[in-house]
Design a protein around this motif. Structure first.
Motif, PDB file in Angstrom:
ATOM      1  N   SER A  96      15.720   4.756  -4.109  1.00  0.00           N
ATOM      2  CA  SER A  96      15.086   3.905  -3.299  1.00  0.00           C
ATOM      3  C   SER A  96      14.722   4.646  -2.466  1.00  0.00           C
ATOM      4  CB  SER A  96      16.005   2.031  -3.526  1.00  0.00           C
ATOM      5  OG  SER A  96      16.565   2.441  -2.484  1.00  0.00           O
ATOM      6  N   LEU A  97      15.274   4.861  -1.806  1.00  0.00           N
ATOM      7  CA  LEU A  97      14.272   6.026  -0.358  1.00  0.00           C
ATOM      8  C   LEU A  97      13.254   6.744  -0.818  1.00  0.00           C
ATOM      9  CD1 LEU A  97      17.362   6.594   1.632  1.00  0.00           C
ATOM     10  CD2 LEU A  97      15.621   5.430   2.131  1.00  0.00           C
ATOM     11  N   LEU A  98      13.216   7.637  -2.208  1.00  0.00           N
ATOM     12  CA  LEU A  98      12.064   8.481  -2.341  1.00  0.00           C
ATOM     13  C   LEU A  98      11.340   7.327  -2.764  1.00  0.00           C
ATOM     14  CD1 LEU A  98      11.398  11.405  -3.108  1.00  0.00           C
ATOM     15  CD2 LEU A  98      11.823  10.775  -5.162  1.00  0.00           C
ATOM     16  N   ARG A  99      11.453   6.280  -3.893  1.00  0.00           N
ATOM     17  CA  ARG A  99      10.394   4.968  -4.023  1.00  0.00           C
ATOM     18  C   ARG A  99       9.532   4.823  -2.306  1.00  0.00           C
ATOM     19  NH1 ARG A  99       9.531   2.962  -8.584  1.00  0.00           N
ATOM     20  NH2 ARG A  99      12.091   4.115  -9.896  1.00  0.00           N
ATOM     21  N   GLN A 100      10.404   4.354  -1.487  1.00  0.00           N
ATOM     22  CA  GLN A 100      10.045   4.082   0.080  1.00  0.00           C
ATOM     23  C   GLN A 100       8.717   5.274   0.272  1.00  0.00           C
ATOM     24  OE1 GLN A 100      12.592   2.506   2.336  1.00  0.00           O
ATOM     25  NE2 GLN A 100      14.158   1.560   1.167  1.00  0.00           N
ATOM     26  N   CYS A 101       9.219   6.543  -0.068  1.00  0.00           N
ATOM     27  CA  CYS A 101       8.359   7.220   0.679  1.00  0.00           C
ATOM     28  C   CYS A 101       6.648   6.748   0.463  1.00  0.00           C
ATOM     29  CB  CYS A 101       8.642   8.412   0.823  1.00  0.00           C
ATOM     30  SG  CYS A 101       9.793   9.558   1.740  1.00  0.00           S
ATOM     31  N   TYR A 102       6.510   7.217  -0.739  1.00  0.00           N
ATOM     32  CA  TYR A 102       4.925   6.596  -2.089  1.00  0.00           C
ATOM     33  C   TYR A 102       4.418   5.579  -1.430  1.00  0.00           C
ATOM     34  CZ  TYR A 102       6.707  11.032  -4.201  1.00  0.00           C
ATOM     35  OH  TYR A 102       6.578  12.417  -4.637  1.00  0.00           O
ATOM     36  N   ASN A 104       5.505   3.938   0.903  1.00  0.00           N
ATOM     37  CA  ASN A 104       4.604   3.240   2.557  1.00  0.00           C
ATOM     38  C   ASN A 104       3.480   4.793   2.630  1.00  0.00           C
ATOM     39  OD1 ASN A 104       6.673   1.591   3.804  1.00  0.00           O
ATOM     40  ND2 ASN A 104       7.973   3.170   3.953  1.00  0.00           N
ATOM     41  N   ALA A 105       3.346   5.714   1.769  1.00  0.00           N
ATOM     42  CA  ALA A 105       2.398   6.463   2.186  1.00  0.00           C
ATOM     43  C   ALA A 105       1.431   5.915   1.770  1.00  0.00           C
ATOM     44  CB  ALA A 105       2.809   8.031   1.598  1.00  0.00           C
ATOM     45  N   ILE A 106       1.369   4.967   0.789  1.00  0.00           N
ATOM     46  CA  ILE A 106      -0.215   4.514   0.681  1.00  0.00           C
ATOM     47  C   ILE A 106      -0.476   2.671   1.304  1.00  0.00           C
ATOM     48  CG2 ILE A 106      -0.128   2.545  -1.770  1.00  0.00           C
ATOM     49  CD1 ILE A 106       1.085   5.104  -3.931  1.00  0.00           C
ATOM     50  N   ARG A 107       0.457   2.243   1.833  1.00  0.00           N
ATOM     51  CA  ARG A 107       0.386   1.177   2.407  1.00  0.00           C
ATOM     52  C   ARG A 107      -0.338   2.145   3.694  1.00  0.00           C
ATOM     53  NH1 ARG A 107       2.946  -0.008   6.692  1.00  0.00           N
ATOM     54  NH2 ARG A 107       4.287   1.288   6.095  1.00  0.00           N
ATOM     55  N   LEU A 108       0.356   2.805   4.118  1.00  0.00           N
ATOM     56  CA  LEU A 108      -0.816   3.578   5.178  1.00  0.00           C
ATOM     57  C   LEU A 108      -2.097   4.238   4.887  1.00  0.00           C
ATOM     58  CD1 LEU A 108       1.611   5.734   6.768  1.00  0.00           C
ATOM     59  CD2 LEU A 108       0.623   3.789   8.106  1.00  0.00           C
ATOM     60  N   VAL A 143       1.962   4.570 -10.252  1.00  0.00           N
ATOM     61  CA  VAL A 143       1.590   3.658 -11.640  1.00  0.00           C
ATOM     62  C   VAL A 143       0.957   2.208 -10.702  1.00  0.00           C
ATOM     63  CG1 VAL A 143       1.518   2.866 -14.059  1.00  0.00           C
ATOM     64  CG2 VAL A 143       1.640   5.602 -12.535  1.00  0.00           C
ATOM     65  N   LYS A 144       3.017   2.053 -10.326  1.00  0.00           N
ATOM     66  CA  LYS A 144       3.054   0.916 -10.006  1.00  0.00           C
ATOM     67  C   LYS A 144       1.940  -0.035  -9.323  1.00  0.00           C
ATOM     68  CE  LYS A 144       7.096  -2.087  -8.907  1.00  0.00           C
ATOM     69  NZ  LYS A 144       8.208  -1.735  -7.995  1.00  0.00           N
ATOM     70  N   GLN A 145       2.129   1.272  -7.581  1.00  0.00           N
ATOM     71  CA  GLN A 145       0.951   1.115  -6.565  1.00  0.00           C
ATOM     72  C   GLN A 145      -0.221   0.094  -6.822  1.00  0.00           C
ATOM     73  OE1 GLN A 145       1.909   0.257  -3.808  1.00  0.00           O
ATOM     74  NE2 GLN A 145       4.270  -0.195  -4.469  1.00  0.00           N
ATOM     75  N   THR A 146      -1.057   1.195  -8.114  1.00  0.00           N
ATOM     76  CA  THR A 146      -2.661   0.742  -8.738  1.00  0.00           C
ATOM     77  C   THR A 146      -2.775  -0.693  -8.764  1.00  0.00           C
ATOM     78  OG1 THR A 146      -2.156   1.983 -11.155  1.00  0.00           O
ATOM     79  CG2 THR A 146      -2.486   2.978  -9.666  1.00  0.00           C
ATOM     80  N   LYS A 147      -1.920  -1.274  -8.848  1.00  0.00           N
ATOM     81  CA  LYS A 147      -2.518  -2.431  -9.295  1.00  0.00           C
ATOM     82  C   LYS A 147      -2.718  -3.131  -8.218  1.00  0.00           C
ATOM     83  CE  LYS A 147       1.356  -3.409 -12.876  1.00  0.00           C
ATOM     84  NZ  LYS A 147       2.779  -3.413 -12.804  1.00  0.00           N
ATOM     85  N   SER A 151      -8.073   0.116  -1.581  1.00  0.00           N
ATOM     86  CA  SER A 151      -9.331   1.162  -1.119  1.00  0.00           C
ATOM     87  C   SER A 151      -9.277   2.784  -1.821  1.00  0.00           C
ATOM     88  CB  SER A 151      -8.709   1.259   0.947  1.00  0.00           C
ATOM     89  OG  SER A 151      -9.831   2.538   1.214  1.00  0.00           O
ATOM     90  N   LEU A 152      -7.801   3.205  -2.006  1.00  0.00           N
ATOM     91  CA  LEU A 152      -7.896   4.157  -2.848  1.00  0.00           C
ATOM     92  C   LEU A 152      -8.214   3.916  -3.792  1.00  0.00           C
ATOM     93  CD1 LEU A 152      -3.910   4.991  -1.944  1.00  0.00           C
ATOM     94  CD2 LEU A 152      -5.878   6.689  -2.040  1.00  0.00           C
ATOM     95  N   GLU A 153      -9.287   5.427  -4.288  1.00  0.00           N
ATOM     96  CA  GLU A 153      -9.579   5.598  -5.704  1.00  0.00           C
ATOM     97  C   GLU A 153      -8.653   7.139  -6.525  1.00  0.00           C
ATOM     98  OE1 GLU A 153     -13.401   6.093  -4.524  1.00  0.00           O
ATOM     99  OE2 GLU A 153     -14.228   4.073  -3.559  1.00  0.00           O
TER     100      GLU A 153
END
Ligand code: AR6
Length: 177
Positions: A96-102, A104-108, A143-147, A151-153
């Motif tokens: 879950s810590l590794l998942r949070q990295c991705y 949080n990076a995508i959120r920023l 992949v989950k975050q793409t939903k 902004s991110l393309e």
């Protein structure tokens, strides 16, 4: 290798994270102090110049799973997003810590209206996370975050060795059919 998921292009390439000239943002596999180091952190800090560590100072130390953003200075990018991955076997629960990295990076990236971002394989070098396991988490989470992206393309995974690239590509094909 590239695929479109929910209108977002996801790519896996072999390369150097410090030489992603067509991407606005690169992700650092950082240390808690946001200083230079080995691997990805060394490559990015060397290419960015000493301003990168100076910019990180007021935000350090960061915690496993956390991400912070700075300018990219002499790198060919606009921003660096610094993620502290978990040390495998030490910072728990690792997955879950590794998942949070991705996450949080995508959120920023979204908060800063960033259009494209390149990730290295966080935690799989000095921090010892087995690559197959880490690749599954990285690809699943992206992949989950793409939903939810506005902004991110484009999201790119940059792998340093042919073997790592192969593992990411296989994981990618399994997860995205
Ligand atoms: N471009 C892309 N990938 C790279 C590069 C590069 N230039 N160099 C290495 N890799 P690591 P971590 C791969 O150790 O495990 C640092 O010293 C590498 O093969 O950079 O999160 C920091 O200061 C591996 O698969 O990051 C921290 O203390 C992956 O990138 C600590 O290491 C991550 O390796 C962070 O450890």
């Amino acid at each position: 290798m590239e695929k479109r998921v929910n209108e977002v292009q996801i790519e896996c390439v072999k390369g150097d994270i410090a030489n992603q000239t067509d991407m606005s943002t690169v992700v650092n596999a950082a240390n808690a102090a946001l200083k230079s180091g080995g691997g990805v952190a060394g490559a990015l800090h060397r290419a960015a110049g000493p301003e990168l560590a100076e910019a990180g100072k007021p935000m350090a130390p960061i915690q496993p799973g956390q991400a912070v953003i700075t300018q990219a200075f002499a790198l060919p990018n606009d921003y660096v997003i610094h993620c502290l991955g978990p040390v495998y076997g030490v910072d728990k629960p690792e997955s879950s810590l590794l998942r949070q990295c991705y996450q949080n990076a995508i959120r920023l990236a979204e908060e800063n209206k960033i259009k494209n971002i390149a990730f290295p394989s966080i935690s799989t070098g000095a921090f010892g996370y087995p690559l197959e396991e880490a690749a599954k988490i990285a690809v699943e989470e992206v992949v989950k975050q793409t939903k939810h992206l506005r902004s991110l393309e484009k999201i790119r995974f940059v792998l340093f060795s042919e073997k790592d690239e192969e593992i990411f590509k296989k994981t990618f094909s399994r997860i995205i059919s």
